[in-house]
Design a protein around this motif. Structure first.
Motif, mmCIF file in Angstrom:
data_model
loop_
_atom_site.group_PDB
_atom_site.id
_atom_site.type_symbol
_atom_site.label_atom_id
_atom_site.label_comp_id
_atom_site.label_asym_id
_atom_site.label_seq_id
_atom_site.Cartn_x
_atom_site.Cartn_y
_atom_site.Cartn_z
ATOM 1 N N ASN A 87 0.853 -1.188 0.000
ATOM 2 C CA ASN A 87 0.000 0.000 0.000
ATOM 3 C C ASN A 87 0.886 1.233 0.000
ATOM 4 N N SER A 128 -0.638 5.000 6.567
ATOM 5 C CA SER A 128 -1.898 4.557 7.177
ATOM 6 C C SER A 128 -1.748 3.132 7.680
ATOM 7 N N HIS A 129 -0.563 2.805 8.193
ATOM 8 C CA HIS A 129 -0.267 1.432 8.596
ATOM 9 C C HIS A 129 -1.225 0.919 9.664
ATOM 10 N N GLU A 188 -4.261 1.343 9.925
ATOM 11 C CA GLU A 188 -5.525 0.926 9.326
ATOM 12 C C GLU A 188 -5.351 -0.300 8.425
ATOM 13 N N SER A 189 -4.260 -0.340 7.673
ATOM 14 C CA SER A 189 -4.135 -1.361 6.634
ATOM 15 C C SER A 189 -3.360 -2.608 7.045
ATOM 16 N N TYR A 240 -3.925 -6.652 5.961
ATOM 17 C CA TYR A 240 -2.931 -7.290 5.098
ATOM 18 C C TYR A 240 -2.384 -8.570 5.720
#
Length: 230
Positions: A30, A35-36, A38-39, A43
């Protein structure tokens, strides 16, 4: 051989990969910004789901240990530890700057044998986190924060070619003008490039204490002039 969950969050790019027996078999990235928080969870869940659906047991978690973004490293290491605790598997920590060197070594095998590699992560202004390695990834100069000027790497440039890369190198092109200085664009730390280093560490028993491991934040010391007392 082994199967690893690889996590890289040291920059604005968030990436996760699954590697097995020396090959990357799953990867997701990403680049939409930091925005780690959130993502990353989603993942990791997808990566673990992929491994489970293919009946591949994950043997260890590899995480990029820094230097890099304080928040990014903290989030990545916390997630890695959570998976290690949940699955009862070991943690492997890989230096971020070494991860950046992997694609350079793979794609540029025409480098001179005596070439040096200098991965750079942008810190702020003209400051970078960097280290210097030879082509075997043996450390020539340890990781540290550099304020880059024309003569910062002169002692190495005077002796042999040095290849600079990473988001910190881009802002140094106009400063480092030595004829032995070479710049490679488009290099960033990614989970899909971690596994050669992580598998070697795991094979050699170089794992971390999950409870006590902390990332290499490499906070630099900034000297300030004391304010005059009134």
């Amino acid at each position: 051989m082994s199967c690893l969950l690889n996590i890289e969050t040291s920059t604005d790019v968030c990436s996760v990969a699954i590697s097995e027996d020396g090959k990357c078999i799953y990867s997701e990235e990403n680049r939409q910004g930091p925005s780690h928080n959130e993502s990353l969870g989603a993942y990791v869940d997808k990566a673990l789901g992929f491994a489970d659906s293919h009946a591949i047991p994950v043997d260890a978690v590899a995480v990029s240990m820094g230097p890099g973004s304080y928040t990014g490293l903290r989030i990545g290491v916390s997630m890695a530890k959570g998976v290690c605790y949940g699955f009862g598997i070991p943690l492997v920590a890989v230096p971020t700057l070494e991860v950046m060197a992997v694609p350079v070594l793979l794609r540029h095998d025409d480098m001179p044998e005596d070439a040096l590699l200098c991965p750079m992560l942008d810190a702020r202004r003209m400051e970078v986190y960097s280290a210097i390695y030879d082509r075997a990834l043996k450390t020539v100069r340890e990781i540290r924060a550099d304020i880059v000027g024309e003569a910062t790497y002169k002692e190495y440039l005077d002796e042999r070619p040095v290849f600079f890369f990473g988001n910190g190198a881009e802002k140094c092109r106009e400063v480092i003008k030595h004829p032995n200085a070479h710049f490679i664009s488009g290099i960033e730390p990614l989970a899909k490039n971690m596994f050669p280093l992580a598998e070697r560490k795991l094979m050699n028993g170089m794992t971390e204490d999950v409870a006590y491991f902390v990332p290499l934040y490499l906070k630099d010391y900034i000297a300030l002039k004391p304010k005059k007392l009134l």
